[in-house]
Design a protein around this motif. Structure first.
Motif, PDB file in Angstrom:
ATOM      1  N   THR A  33      32.737  -4.638  34.150  1.00 42.14           N
ATOM      2  CA  THR A  33      32.827  -4.316  32.732  1.00 42.14           C
ATOM      3  C   THR A  33      31.674  -4.992  31.993  1.00 42.14           C
ATOM      4  N   ILE A  34      31.434  -4.565  30.762  1.00 40.97           N
ATOM      5  CA  ILE A  34      30.364  -5.121  29.945  1.00 40.97           C
ATOM      6  C   ILE A  34      30.763  -5.044  28.483  1.00 40.97           C
ATOM      7  N   ASP A  35      30.396  -6.053  27.707  1.00 46.04           N
ATOM      8  CA  ASP A  35      30.598  -6.022  26.264  1.00 46.04           C
ATOM      9  C   ASP A  35      29.312  -5.513  25.639  1.00 46.04           C
ATOM     10  N   LEU A  36      29.297  -4.269  25.244  1.00 45.47           N
ATOM     11  CA  LEU A  36      28.067  -3.635  24.769  1.00 45.47           C
ATOM     12  C   LEU A  36      27.550  -4.259  23.477  1.00 45.47           C
ATOM     13  N   ASP A  37      28.427  -4.845  22.676  1.00 44.01           N
ATOM     14  CA  ASP A  37      28.005  -5.431  21.405  1.00 44.01           C
ATOM     15  C   ASP A  37      27.571  -6.885  21.536  1.00 44.01           C
ATOM     16  N   ALA A  38      28.081  -7.589  22.561  1.00 47.12           N
ATOM     17  CA  ALA A  38      27.846  -9.034  22.626  1.00 47.12           C
ATOM     18  C   ALA A  38      27.064  -9.482  23.854  1.00 47.12           C
ATOM     19  N   VAL A  39      26.834  -8.627  24.826  1.00 45.01           N
ATOM     20  CA  VAL A  39      26.127  -9.074  26.027  1.00 45.01           C
ATOM     21  C   VAL A  39      24.747  -9.591  25.641  1.00 45.01           C
ATOM     22  N   PRO A  40      24.362 -10.804  26.096  1.00 46.83           N
ATOM     23  CA  PRO A  40      23.044 -11.359  25.743  1.00 46.83           C
ATOM     24  C   PRO A  40      21.907 -10.493  26.278  1.00 46.83           C
ATOM     25  N   LEU A  41      20.901 -10.269  25.464  1.00 48.97           N
ATOM     26  CA  LEU A  41      19.763  -9.446  25.863  1.00 48.97           C
ATOM     27  C   LEU A  41      18.590 -10.286  26.350  1.00 48.97           C
ATOM     28  N   ARG A  42      18.554 -11.572  26.026  1.00 51.54           N
ATOM     29  CA  ARG A  42      17.510 -12.489  26.507  1.00 51.54           C
ATOM     30  C   ARG A  42      16.110 -11.961  26.182  1.00 51.54           C
ATOM     31  N   GLY A  43      15.968 -11.370  25.012  1.00 52.47           N
ATOM     32  CA  GLY A  43      14.674 -10.826  24.632  1.00 52.47           C
ATOM     33  C   GLY A  43      14.392  -9.453  25.200  1.00 52.47           C
ATOM     34  N   GLY A  44      15.355  -8.890  25.898  1.00 57.25           N
ATOM     35  CA  GLY A  44      15.182  -7.570  26.503  1.00 57.25           C
ATOM     36  C   GLY A  44      15.884  -6.491  25.703  1.00 57.25           C
ATOM     37  N   TYR A  45      16.492  -5.555  26.398  1.00 58.00           N
ATOM     38  CA  TYR A  45      17.146  -4.450  25.708  1.00 58.00           C
ATOM     39  C   TYR A  45      18.233  -3.869  26.599  1.00 58.00           C
ATOM     40  N   LEU A  46      19.223  -3.264  25.972  1.00 61.42           N
ATOM     41  CA  LEU A  46      20.371  -2.704  26.677  1.00 61.42           C
ATOM     42  C   LEU A  46      20.220  -1.192  26.766  1.00 61.42           C
ATOM     43  N   THR A  47      20.386  -0.649  27.981  1.00 61.64           N
ATOM     44  CA  THR A  47      20.258   0.794  28.170  1.00 61.64           C
ATOM     45  C   THR A  47      21.537   1.403  28.718  1.00 61.64           C
ATOM     46  N   LYS A  48      21.718   2.668  28.377  1.00 56.37           N
ATOM     47  CA  LYS A  48      22.788   3.489  28.935  1.00 56.37           C
ATOM     48  C   LYS A  48      22.146   4.507  29.873  1.00 56.37           C
ATOM     49  N   THR A  49      22.659   4.590  31.086  1.00 62.16           N
ATOM     50  CA  THR A  49      22.097   5.504  32.072  1.00 62.16           C
ATOM     51  C   THR A  49      22.603   6.919  31.836  1.00 62.16           C
ATOM     52  N   LEU A  50      21.668   7.857  31.710  1.00 59.86           N
ATOM     53  CA  LEU A  50      22.031   9.261  31.503  1.00 59.86           C
ATOM     54  C   LEU A  50      21.980  10.050  32.802  1.00 59.86           C
ATOM     55  N   MET A  51      20.925   9.846  33.586  1.00 60.82           N
ATOM     56  CA  MET A  51      20.739  10.575  34.840  1.00 60.82           C
ATOM     57  C   MET A  51      20.057   9.663  35.851  1.00 60.82           C
ATOM     58  N   ILE A  52      20.359   9.877  37.131  1.00 58.08           N
ATOM     59  CA  ILE A  52      19.645   9.192  38.198  1.00 58.08           C
ATOM     60  C   ILE A  52      19.179  10.232  39.210  1.00 58.08           C
ATOM     61  N   ALA A  53      18.210   9.829  40.033  1.00 59.44           N
ATOM     62  CA  ALA A  53      17.605  10.764  40.978  1.00 59.44           C
ATOM     63  C   ALA A  53      17.446  10.122  42.350  1.00 59.44           C
ATOM     64  N   PRO A  54      18.215  10.556  43.355  1.00 59.34           N
ATOM     65  CA  PRO A  54      17.988  10.088  44.724  1.00 59.34           C
ATOM     66  C   PRO A  54      16.598  10.497  45.203  1.00 59.34           C
ATOM     67  N   GLU A  55      15.943   9.598  45.954  1.00 57.59           N
ATOM     68  CA  GLU A  55      14.613   9.859  46.496  1.00 57.59           C
ATOM     69  C   GLU A  55      14.584   9.456  47.972  1.00 57.59           C
ATOM     70  N   PRO A  56      13.822  10.175  48.821  1.00 61.81           N
ATOM     71  CA  PRO A  56      13.774   9.817  50.242  1.00 61.81           C
ATOM     72  C   PRO A  56      13.322   8.388  50.510  1.00 61.81           C
ATOM     73  N   PHE A  57      12.402   7.848  49.694  1.00 60.48           N
ATOM     74  CA  PHE A  57      11.869   6.518  49.982  1.00 60.48           C
ATOM     75  C   PHE A  57      12.933   5.429  49.882  1.00 60.48           C
ATOM     76  N   LEU A  58      14.085   5.708  49.256  1.00 63.86           N
ATOM     77  CA  LEU A  58      15.137   4.706  49.169  1.00 63.86           C
ATOM     78  C   LEU A  58      15.679   4.351  50.553  1.00 63.86           C
ATOM     79  N   ARG A  59      15.557   5.268  51.504  1.00 63.46           N
ATOM     80  CA  ARG A  59      16.023   4.961  52.869  1.00 63.46           C
ATOM     81  C   ARG A  59      15.259   3.792  53.463  1.00 63.46           C
ATOM     82  N   GLU A  60      13.977   3.713  53.191  1.00 63.29           N
ATOM     83  CA  GLU A  60      13.152   2.645  53.744  1.00 63.29           C
ATOM     84  C   GLU A  60      13.586   1.282  53.207  1.00 63.29           C
TER      85      GLU A  60
END
Length: 370
Positions: A33-60
């Motif tokens: 789980t994650i608290d979307l409003d309070a999770v520390p960003l440490r100078g970064g940013y919070l993203t929501k994943t919309l789509m992912i893409a399997p690739e052959p090189f992941l096997r390696e």
């Protein structure tokens, strides 16, 4: 308030002669789980994943033991890292704004604080060579809103990694001249299909191979002058009949490399992009190319391709040319869309099957809607 943050976890290393098994090597874990409003960003940013893409090189990256490679192995117990399209929910980083869409490497999970750090502590523990590329560096790039001209998913395909690989590889290493002949192995794959079309746009004669008759017809529809099923028509015999070659785009390795060397012209260019025929084969059982002496006798130019090296030089030209070709209907692109993060392990396994499975098109996993 806590929000579910399901993820795909790399749970067990995959033997060299096996495919990853969903539920054993790659596990869908719905419990984080994650608290979307309070999770520390440490100078970064919070993203929501919309789509992912399997690739052959992941096997390696699932390998059992360390081998010299441009990429590091996956971290056991940590989320799989692969290409994704995300949207920014919160940001403390200059230049990254709420609502921005980004494409790049990230954790396969619903929400991620970027740059992601979980599991990174032991990434450098394997005595990696100095030239290893740290794919865990959190490099994501903003992509413009297509405003309905094409779907967002194209940033995971022809306008993302596969398209960039094909375009940059040909530009950097092909030295293509109208009237020359190129052979593209795995020509119905996500990279090979783009190579075929770009080669035709540049006036090349294209020979292409794949592992089924349906894929042969697909390659013909893309413009391949000679398309054949390597399972029923030997590569060496076909190249002898339709060669010689000026360029070889290699996606499979093994015997096809030997056949291409045998049927190459003097000073032919070889672009080595992948080894699909060896991804699930132990090193001591891989095909041994027997005619390497002809590499120097024919003055062949052989280049290993890592698109990350080429993007800084060619990405501007790519994004100036490729969207126009798409808008003009001069590039064909297919997708195989699945819904839900939990479908990712099986989609990746299907992609890695001998011949790339039966589906024609880039596998896209829709994780969430806008």
């Amino acid at each position: 308030m806590l929000t579910p943050n399901p993820r795909i976890v790399f749970a067990k290393r995959v033997p060299a002669d096996s495919l990853p098994i969903p539920g054993e090597h790659l596990i869908h874990d719905p419990t984080p789980t994650i608290d979307l409003d309070a999770v520390p960003l440490r100078g970064g940013y919070l993203t929501k994943t919309l789509m992912i893409a399997p690739e052959p090189f992941l096997r390696e990256r699932m390998r059992e033991r360390h081998v010299d490679s441009y990429s590091m192995h996956f971290v056991l117990g940590a989320p799989v890292v692969g290409f994704a399209l995300v949207v920014v929910l919160r940001s403390e980083k200059e230049g990254i704004n709420v609502g921005d869409h980004l494409y790049g490497m990230t954790h396969w999970e619903a929400y991620t604080v970027q740059p992601y750090i979980e599991g990174r502590a032991d990434l450098k523990s394997g005595n990696y060579p100095d030239w290893t590329i740290d794919l865990e560096a959190g490099g994501m790039s903003a992509v413009p809103d297509p405003k309905g001209a094409y779907p967002w998913s194209l940033y995971l395909g022809i306008l993302g990694g596969p398209g960039l690989t094909a375009y940059c590889g040909l530009e950097a290493y092909g030295d293509a001249k109208a009237g020359e002949t190129i052979y593209v192995s795995s020509g119905a794959g996500t990279v090979g299909s783009v190579v075929i079309q770009l080669a035709k746009h540049r006036g090349l004669r294209v020979i292409a191979s794949a592992g089924s008759d349906a894929k042969v017809e697909y390659m013909r529809s893309l413009g391949a002058d000679v398309a054949f099923n390597y399972k029923t028509h030997p590569v060496s015999k076909t190249l002898k009949e339709h060669g010689p070659l000026d360029i070889y785009w290699d996606n499979v390795g093994g015997e096809s490399v030997e056949a291409a060397i045998e049927n190459a012209r003097t000073r032919a260019r070889f672009i080595m992009c992948g080894t699909l025929s060896e991804y699930n084969t132990p090193p001591d059982e891989c095909y041994g190319v027997k005619n390497t002496g002809k590499i120097f006798k024919k003055l062949l130019q052989i280049r290993g391709l890592f698109v990350g090296d080429l993007i800084p030089t060619y990405a501007g030209k790519f994004y100036a040319e490729m969207p126009q070709l798409m808008a003009q209907g001069k590039m064909v692109w297919k997708e195989v869309v699945s819904e839900g993060l939990e479908s990712a392990p099986e989609a990746l396994r299907a992609l890695l099957q001998s011949g790339g499975g039966d589906d024609l098109g880039k596998p896209i996993i829709v994780v969430a809607k806008e």
